[in-house]
Design an enzyme around this catalytic site. Sequence first.
Site, mmCIF file in Angstrom:
data_model
loop_
_atom_site.group_PDB
_atom_site.id
_atom_site.type_symbol
_atom_site.label_atom_id
_atom_site.label_comp_id
_atom_site.label_asym_id
_atom_site.label_seq_id
_atom_site.Cartn_x
_atom_site.Cartn_y
_atom_site.Cartn_z
ATOM 1 N N GLY A 1 0.541 4.427 -0.990
ATOM 2 C CA GLY A 1 -0.086 5.728 -1.206
ATOM 3 C C GLY A 1 0.751 6.798 -0.520
ATOM 4 O O GLY A 1 1.988 6.723 -0.505
ATOM 5 N N GLY B 1 0.880 -1.167 0.000
ATOM 6 C CA GLY B 1 0.000 0.000 0.000
ATOM 7 C C GLY B 1 0.914 1.212 0.000
ATOM 8 O O GLY B 1 1.348 1.682 1.051
ATOM 9 N N SER C 1 -8.865 13.702 6.962
ATOM 10 C CA SER C 1 -8.574 12.901 5.757
ATOM 11 C C SER C 1 -9.845 12.360 5.103
ATOM 12 O O SER C 1 -9.917 12.217 3.879
ATOM 13 C CB SER C 1 -7.625 11.756 6.104
ATOM 14 O OG SER C 1 -8.223 10.948 7.085
ATOM 15 N N LYS D 1 -6.556 7.079 19.160
ATOM 16 C CA LYS D 1 -6.506 7.770 17.865
ATOM 17 C C LYS D 1 -7.818 7.544 17.101
ATOM 18 O O LYS D 1 -8.337 8.451 16.450
ATOM 19 C CB LYS D 1 -5.303 7.302 17.036
ATOM 20 C CG LYS D 1 -5.125 8.200 15.811
ATOM 21 C CD LYS D 1 -3.839 8.030 15.053
ATOM 22 C CE LYS D 1 -3.763 9.063 13.931
ATOM 23 N NZ LYS D 1 -2.927 8.647 12.825
HETATM 24 P P1 NAD Z 1 -3.760 6.881 0.240
HETATM 25 O O1 NAD Z 1 -5.165 7.189 -0.084
HETATM 26 O O2 NAD Z 1 -2.731 7.903 -0.117
HETATM 27 O O3 NAD Z 1 -3.341 5.517 -0.451
HETATM 28 C C1 NAD Z 1 -4.109 4.373 -0.273
HETATM 29 C C2 NAD Z 1 -4.298 3.689 -1.608
HETATM 30 O O4 NAD Z 1 -5.030 4.497 -2.519
HETATM 31 C C3 NAD Z 1 -2.992 3.398 -2.294
HETATM 32 O O5 NAD Z 1 -3.102 2.100 -2.779
HETATM 33 C C4 NAD Z 1 -2.912 4.432 -3.400
HETATM 34 O O6 NAD Z 1 -2.139 4.075 -4.494
HETATM 35 C C5 NAD Z 1 -4.340 4.572 -3.774
HETATM 36 N N1 NAD Z 1 -4.573 5.898 -4.343
HETATM 37 C C6 NAD Z 1 -4.266 7.077 -3.784
HETATM 38 N N2 NAD Z 1 -4.631 8.106 -4.613
HETATM 39 C C7 NAD Z 1 -5.178 7.518 -5.712
HETATM 40 C C8 NAD Z 1 -5.742 8.012 -6.922
HETATM 41 N N3 NAD Z 1 -5.813 9.332 -7.160
HETATM 42 N N4 NAD Z 1 -6.197 7.127 -7.833
HETATM 43 C C9 NAD Z 1 -6.133 5.801 -7.609
HETATM 44 N N5 NAD Z 1 -5.613 5.257 -6.481
HETATM 45 C C10 NAD Z 1 -5.142 6.099 -5.542
HETATM 46 O O7 NAD Z 1 -3.711 6.469 1.780
HETATM 47 P P2 NAD Z 1 -2.785 7.035 2.951
HETATM 48 O O8 NAD Z 1 -3.152 8.445 3.217
HETATM 49 O O9 NAD Z 1 -1.378 6.668 2.685
HETATM 50 O O10 NAD Z 1 -3.351 6.176 4.174
HETATM 51 C C11 NAD Z 1 -2.961 4.822 4.458
HETATM 52 C C12 NAD Z 1 -3.349 4.518 5.897
HETATM 53 O O11 NAD Z 1 -2.612 5.388 6.769
HETATM 54 C C13 NAD Z 1 -4.830 4.794 6.187
HETATM 55 O O12 NAD Z 1 -5.303 3.875 7.143
HETATM 56 C C14 NAD Z 1 -4.815 6.201 6.783
HETATM 57 O O13 NAD Z 1 -5.926 6.449 7.607
HETATM 58 C C15 NAD Z 1 -3.510 6.129 7.575
HETATM 59 N N6 NAD Z 1 -2.870 7.422 7.849
HETATM 60 C C16 NAD Z 1 -2.765 8.377 6.870
HETATM 61 C C17 NAD Z 1 -2.107 9.568 7.177
HETATM 62 C C18 NAD Z 1 -1.866 10.626 6.123
HETATM 63 O O14 NAD Z 1 -1.360 11.705 6.454
HETATM 64 N N7 NAD Z 1 -2.126 10.384 4.846
HETATM 65 C C19 NAD Z 1 -1.600 9.782 8.472
HETATM 66 C C20 NAD Z 1 -1.714 8.767 9.421
HETATM 67 C C21 NAD Z 1 -2.356 7.575 9.102
#
Ligand code: NAD
Length: 309
Positions: A9, A7, A258, A185
């Site tokens: 992202g 994952g 988020s 959290k």
């Molecule tokens: P994210 O949405 O950035 O990524 C998750 C998935 O979505 C990945 O597989 C990614 O490739 C896909 N994705 C993202 N944008 C896309 C798009 N435009 N089109 C198609 N696919 C897309 O998720 P994240 O923010 O990294 O969060 C992951 C975990 O971490 C979650 O449980 C979140 O709650 C937690 N988290 C996030 C943050 C933060 O600042 N982002 C902070 C703490 C915890």
Amino acid sequence: MKIAIIGAGAMGSRFGYMLQHSGNDVFLVDTWKEHVDTINKNGLLVEENSKLNSIKIPAFLPEEVVEIPELIILFTKSMGLKPMLKSINKIIGKNTQVLCLLNGLGHSETISEFVDIKNIFMGVTLWTSELIGPGHVKLTGSGNLEIQNLDPTMGVTAKKICQTLNDANLNAIYSKNVVLSIWKKACINGALNSTCTILDCNIEEFGQLKNSKKIITKIIQEFSQIASKYNIPLNIDEIVKNVEQTYDPNEAGEHFPSMHQDLIQNHRLTEIDYINGYISKKGKEFDIPTPYNNLLTILVHSKEELLIK
Ligand code: NAD
């Protein structure tokens, strides 16, 4: 150390970059083909303090991975966790340690369907990050994380994982009660994510509403009743105060949570079933009324129906 980020992202890319930079052998796994292809073609573009840096990290679609890593860090969205674990099951070796850093509740149960409990490590992080586009991540602010082993005999291994994370400046500490931290959290997310999403406001605007204290207190009371079924003691007053601290514009006040970013701004599905929805589901199982969390869950799903075609 051979590390797979499952994952990749916003958060997975940040952790992958920092761990690769500190000398680990990292690979990224993600379902978004355009993202994977861009990283393989141009490297991962990392934006930090207005500086751009490109770093070579191999990226794969789940069906392409073959190598068994020593450590897996899970960073899918909550609803993507189970399908992802199914598709990368072949690279979870007998001794592969699996660290989960997702927000939300119920993930250790899901992971234990695929991983021996002795290899499961749970964590919670205050790092943040933003995905600007395919192959392009923006590192925002600084943070920390705490982790702990689920199996009581695996403390030494958890401390070694902390060391690897700290060598990458990720500010990890070994937690004595990570489950409590995960629930705390989740309460903060449960109080702010769905409410700001439905009301379409930022955290400061929510805090200024006449009924904000009543709403968050009711939500957190319901979390606490469910937590007590698992012998997790949540201090409601303390958590209400923690939520209220975030209203300050110098804290998180100016930000949209988020879930708002996912649903209202980007029309993507939310993690609601693993935050308020988890309390709602457990309330039904334990016969505990959870009307606030029930309604928020239904409203967020309804908004998903309206916005995601
Ligand atoms: P994210 O949405 O950035 O990524 C998750 C998935 O979505 C990945 O597989 C990614 O490739 C896909 N994705 C993202 N944008 C896309 C798009 N435009 N089109 C198609 N696919 C897309 O998720 P994240 O923010 O990294 O969060 C992951 C975990 O971490 C979650 O449980 C979140 O709650 C937690 N988290 C996030 C943050 C933060 O600042 N982002 C902070 C703490 C915890």
